[in-house]
Write a protein that holds these residues in place. Sequence first.
Motif, PDB file in Angstrom:
ATOM      1  N   ARG A 268       0.200   6.281 -10.027  1.00  0.00           N
ATOM      2  CA  ARG A 268      -0.317   5.138 -10.771  1.00  0.00           C
ATOM      3  C   ARG A 268       0.809   4.389 -11.468  1.00  0.00           C
ATOM      4  O   ARG A 268       0.850   3.159 -11.467  1.00  0.00           O
ATOM      5  N   ARG A 269       1.749   5.136 -12.067  1.00  0.00           N
ATOM      6  CA  ARG A 269       2.875   4.473 -12.729  1.00  0.00           C
ATOM      7  C   ARG A 269       3.700   3.682 -11.720  1.00  0.00           C
ATOM      8  O   ARG A 269       4.157   2.570 -12.018  1.00  0.00           O
ATOM      9  N   LEU A 270       3.911   4.254 -10.534  1.00  0.00           N
ATOM     10  CA  LEU A 270       4.679   3.542  -9.504  1.00  0.00           C
ATOM     11  C   LEU A 270       3.938   2.289  -9.064  1.00  0.00           C
ATOM     12  O   LEU A 270       4.545   1.213  -8.920  1.00  0.00           O
ATOM     13  N   TYR A 271       2.621   2.402  -8.837  1.00  0.00           N
ATOM     14  CA  TYR A 271       1.844   1.240  -8.402  1.00  0.00           C
ATOM     15  C   TYR A 271       1.918   0.114  -9.430  1.00  0.00           C
ATOM     16  O   TYR A 271       2.156  -1.052  -9.072  1.00  0.00           O
ATOM     17  N   GLU A 272       1.692   0.431 -10.692  1.00  0.00           N
ATOM     18  CA  GLU A 272       1.708  -0.598 -11.729  1.00  0.00           C
ATOM     19  C   GLU A 272       3.096  -1.213 -11.874  1.00  0.00           C
ATOM     20  O   GLU A 272       3.239  -2.428 -12.049  1.00  0.00           O
ATOM     21  N   ALA A 273       4.132  -0.375 -11.783  1.00  0.00           N
ATOM     22  CA  ALA A 273       5.496  -0.890 -11.930  1.00  0.00           C
ATOM     23  C   ALA A 273       5.866  -1.804 -10.775  1.00  0.00           C
ATOM     24  O   ALA A 273       6.470  -2.873 -10.974  1.00  0.00           O
ATOM     25  N   VAL A 274       5.528  -1.411  -9.563  1.00  0.00           N
ATOM     26  CA  VAL A 274       5.827  -2.249  -8.393  1.00  0.00           C
ATOM     27  C   VAL A 274       5.064  -3.563  -8.485  1.00  0.00           C
ATOM     28  O   VAL A 274       5.629  -4.649  -8.253  1.00  0.00           O
ATOM     29  N   THR A 275       3.780  -3.499  -8.818  1.00  0.00           N
ATOM     30  CA  THR A 275       2.980  -4.726  -8.896  1.00  0.00           C
ATOM     31  C   THR A 275       3.520  -5.669  -9.960  1.00  0.00           C
ATOM     32  O   THR A 275       3.632  -6.887  -9.742  1.00  0.00           O
ATOM     33  N   THR A 276       3.882  -5.128 -11.124  1.00  0.00           N
ATOM     34  CA  THR A 276       4.437  -5.965 -12.207  1.00  0.00           C
ATOM     35  C   THR A 276       5.770  -6.585 -11.798  1.00  0.00           C
ATOM     36  O   THR A 276       5.995  -7.793 -11.985  1.00  0.00           O
ATOM     37  N   ALA A 277       6.656  -5.770 -11.209  1.00  0.00           N
ATOM     38  CA  ALA A 277       7.977  -6.265 -10.807  1.00  0.00           C
ATOM     39  C   ALA A 277       7.868  -7.291  -9.687  1.00  0.00           C
ATOM     40  O   ALA A 277       8.564  -8.318  -9.693  1.00  0.00           O
ATOM     41  N   VAL A 278       7.001  -7.027  -8.748  1.00  0.00           N
ATOM     42  CA  VAL A 278       6.837  -7.942  -7.616  1.00  0.00           C
ATOM     43  C   VAL A 278       6.223  -9.256  -8.083  1.00  0.00           C
ATOM     44  O   VAL A 278       6.609 -10.337  -7.616  1.00  0.00           O
ATOM     45  N   ILE A 455     -15.370   5.855  11.726  1.00  0.00           N
ATOM     46  CA  ILE A 455     -14.244   5.126  11.134  1.00  0.00           C
ATOM     47  C   ILE A 455     -14.141   5.509   9.660  1.00  0.00           C
ATOM     48  O   ILE A 455     -15.084   5.288   8.893  1.00  0.00           O
ATOM     49  N   TYR A 456     -13.033   6.093   9.278  1.00  0.00           N
ATOM     50  CA  TYR A 456     -12.826   6.535   7.905  1.00  0.00           C
ATOM     51  C   TYR A 456     -11.773   5.636   7.254  1.00  0.00           C
ATOM     52  O   TYR A 456     -10.649   5.508   7.765  1.00  0.00           O
ATOM     53  N   ASN A 457     -12.123   5.023   6.144  1.00  0.00           N
ATOM     54  CA  ASN A 457     -11.215   4.117   5.443  1.00  0.00           C
ATOM     55  C   ASN A 457     -10.834   4.726   4.101  1.00  0.00           C
ATOM     56  O   ASN A 457     -11.682   4.885   3.219  1.00  0.00           O
ATOM     57  N   LEU A 458      -9.569   5.073   3.948  1.00  0.00           N
ATOM     58  CA  LEU A 458      -9.073   5.661   2.709  1.00  0.00           C
ATOM     59  C   LEU A 458      -8.550   4.552   1.798  1.00  0.00           C
ATOM     60  O   LEU A 458      -7.849   3.650   2.269  1.00  0.00           O
ATOM     61  N   TYR A 459      -8.875   4.627   0.515  1.00  0.00           N
ATOM     62  CA  TYR A 459      -8.364   3.602  -0.398  1.00  0.00           C
ATOM     63  C   TYR A 459      -8.294   4.162  -1.818  1.00  0.00           C
ATOM     64  O   TYR A 459      -9.083   5.026  -2.214  1.00  0.00           O
ATOM     65  N   ALA A 460      -7.343   3.666  -2.585  1.00  0.00           N
ATOM     66  CA  ALA A 460      -7.171   4.072  -3.981  1.00  0.00           C
ATOM     67  C   ALA A 460      -7.949   3.119  -4.883  1.00  0.00           C
ATOM     68  O   ALA A 460      -7.838   1.893  -4.753  1.00  0.00           O
ATOM     69  N   ARG A 461      -8.709   3.683  -5.799  1.00  0.00           N
ATOM     70  CA  ARG A 461      -9.468   2.855  -6.741  1.00  0.00           C
ATOM     71  C   ARG A 461      -8.513   2.080  -7.658  1.00  0.00           C
ATOM     72  O   ARG A 461      -7.402   2.513  -7.941  1.00  0.00           O
ATOM     73  N   ASN A 462      -8.999   0.925  -8.102  1.00  0.00           N
ATOM     74  CA  ASN A 462      -8.248   0.079  -9.035  1.00  0.00           C
ATOM     75  C   ASN A 462      -6.878  -0.326  -8.480  1.00  0.00           C
ATOM     76  O   ASN A 462      -5.882  -0.350  -9.185  1.00  0.00           O
ATOM     77  N   THR A 463      -6.865  -0.653  -7.193  1.00  0.00           N
ATOM     78  CA  THR A 463      -5.670  -1.200  -6.553  1.00  0.00           C
ATOM     79  C   THR A 463      -6.091  -2.375  -5.682  1.00  0.00           C
ATOM     80  O   THR A 463      -7.294  -2.620  -5.471  1.00  0.00           O
ATOM     81  N   ILE A 464      -5.120  -3.070  -5.124  1.00  0.00           N
ATOM     82  CA  ILE A 464      -5.405  -4.181  -4.222  1.00  0.00           C
ATOM     83  C   ILE A 464      -6.185  -3.691  -2.997  1.00  0.00           C
ATOM     84  O   ILE A 464      -6.984  -4.424  -2.419  1.00  0.00           O
ATOM     85  N   GLU A 465      -5.991  -2.414  -2.620  1.00  0.00           N
ATOM     86  CA  GLU A 465      -6.712  -1.854  -1.470  1.00  0.00           C
ATOM     87  C   GLU A 465      -8.214  -1.899  -1.684  1.00  0.00           C
ATOM     88  O   GLU A 465      -8.969  -2.164  -0.743  1.00  0.00           O
ATOM     89  N   GLU A 466      -8.660  -1.616  -2.901  1.00  0.00           N
ATOM     90  CA  GLU A 466     -10.099  -1.613  -3.169  1.00  0.00           C
ATOM     91  C   GLU A 466     -10.676  -3.006  -2.986  1.00  0.00           C
ATOM     92  O   GLU A 466     -11.748  -3.185  -2.396  1.00  0.00           O
ATOM     93  N   HIS A 467      -9.988  -4.025  -3.463  1.00  0.00           N
ATOM     94  CA  HIS A 467     -10.457  -5.402  -3.286  1.00  0.00           C
ATOM     95  C   HIS A 467     -10.429  -5.803  -1.809  1.00  0.00           C
ATOM     96  O   HIS A 467     -11.349  -6.471  -1.326  1.00  0.00           O
ATOM     97  N   LEU A 468      -9.377  -5.392  -1.106  1.00  0.00           N
ATOM     98  CA  LEU A 468      -9.269  -5.724   0.310  1.00  0.00           C
ATOM     99  C   LEU A 468     -10.390  -5.067   1.100  1.00  0.00           C
ATOM    100  O   LEU A 468     -11.016  -5.699   1.972  1.00  0.00           O
ATOM    101  N   LEU A 469     -10.668  -3.811   0.802  1.00  0.00           N
ATOM    102  CA  LEU A 469     -11.719  -3.100   1.522  1.00  0.00           C
ATOM    103  C   LEU A 469     -13.079  -3.721   1.251  1.00  0.00           C
ATOM    104  O   LEU A 469     -13.925  -3.840   2.146  1.00  0.00           O
ATOM    105  N   ARG A 470     -13.307  -4.156   0.015  1.00  0.00           N
ATOM    106  CA  ARG A 470     -14.570  -4.828  -0.302  1.00  0.00           C
ATOM    107  C   ARG A 470     -14.706  -6.127   0.486  1.00  0.00           C
ATOM    108  O   ARG A 470     -15.790  -6.466   0.976  1.00  0.00           O
TER     109      ARG A 470
END
Length: 563
Positions: A268-278, A455-470
């Motif tokens: 989670r720390r890596l995800y937030e840091a990458v998203t903020t920096a990017v 078809i199995y779709n893996l995704y992390a909650r509270n990330t861009i993946e969740e919005h994309l999957l929706r």
Amino acid sequence: MSPPGGRAVNQLYGEMVDVPLTCLSALRERWTAQSVVCLAYQLEAAERIIEEMDGQGILADEVGLGKTIEAGLVMTELMRRGRCRSVLILCPAPLCHQWRGEMAQKFGLAFTVDPRGDDWAECDLLIASLDAAKRDTARPALAGRTWDLVVVDEAHRLKNRQTQNHRLVAALRRRRLLLLSATPLQNDLTELYALVSLVRPGLFGNFHAFWREFLLDRRTPRDPAGLRRVLAKVMVRHRRQELRTELGQVLPERQVALLPLELLDQERRLYEAVTTAVRREYWRRLRGEGTILPLITLQREVCSSAAAVRRTLERMEAGSWAEGGLAELRALADTVHRQAKAALLGRLLGQLSERALVFTEFRATQDDLCAFLDGMGLEVLRFHGEQSAAERDIVLRRFADARQAVLVSTECGGQGLNLQCCHHIVNYDLPWNPMRVEQRIGRVHRLGQRQDVFIYNLYARNTIEEHLLRLLDEKINLFRQVIGELDVILRRLEDGGHRSLEGRIAEILWQSADERQLSFGFDELGRQWLRQRRLAAEREDVLSDSTVSAVEDAGGVAADAGG
């Protein structure tokens, strides 16, 4: 029936002259015994090509409808009538061995693949890649003989008359030419002229006459009904929506599972840091200080694995990033030693007792996953673009022969391959382009598949993946149906080519100040998708069989010919 040799066609095909097409019913019985599907529309396509087009034309059925089988039907019937003994098949390199297998299994024809030396000049049945055929060692030999039939798969690669691909095929001496492409129109209508001029030179007249009679501009036909009538002389096209009843009898159901997970603290720390920096880098580069493409890659990778993030960060130059942010991100990536998504995949695969196909976009993630799954004691195979054609062929054979195995593939396995031996597919990370998702699923959910596809779709909650999957699942409903006009819709959404869909998704993320804005941005993108989908249904492509009547009923309204 034993397969003919690679240097000469079996005499069986030379003896049966002028046999009517109905004799293909005997082959159909043989295919049924071998669990090979042959459908009425495929026989109809072969009949039109042979009887109405003298054995040459454009097979333009949508993806997964069996153009290879249709080409084999045409080829075999011409041989039975004594009108064809030499055949050259040109296709993308990764598909050469697949073509050889299809021709041997379903039609009893043994082609020479990856020709060497004298093979180019002497073999009657050849399969080669376009790149290999263009080489100085091959091109003169191919052009120096006359072929009874030349087949070109993925023929949209010939859409530009100025390319070596187009010039190579144009220079071949052949009695008949068969082009295969699910997307004969990718960008503009002039591509049609390039393909048709190969199959039937002069049908449109010269290029200026074609433009004057049929085009208002590159994307708008002047006379859609007239253009469709001319194309019908050289092209056969079936759409999934037109074949819904027939396909419903042979295509199994799709069973979809959405598997959420919670990121571990370090992740989670890596995800937030990458998203903020990017996001910070995005606004800096938007002012003209660099491209944003690496930022999109990094944002996608952080949803895949820390290993993928580390590999990209290692390649980035320190001076390309503001405020020394690279060093901080590298340090955070190094703290991630366990991954929740890999653990979830391991639990899923542990419950399956069959083959499973796992897709990831990134080689670093693939390496990490293979090591993790191998440590679980699973039989793990990998498939990626850096393998040779022979290596990939061995991997696919091992996968097909295994009772329980995991094939971890990068995107190079997302197109062209037939993997009906498997009916479990896992999207470990999701491409930001729905077409690539559908191409992945199409490897197993295709003609010849006898079981429901899971078809199995893996995704992390509270990330861009969740919005994309929706977006993909709720708005587009991608996983539960095959969308034939997918490529057309995508091009309309991409602002005339100025922004890719991946770029638009990234902008929604980086320009959103909070979760509410992010949700609104994805909802709006979903609404735009649905609008374009309705438009595509109302104003069909000029290639569709229903276009003529639809356009005439609408008073000649021009369809967007982008796909």
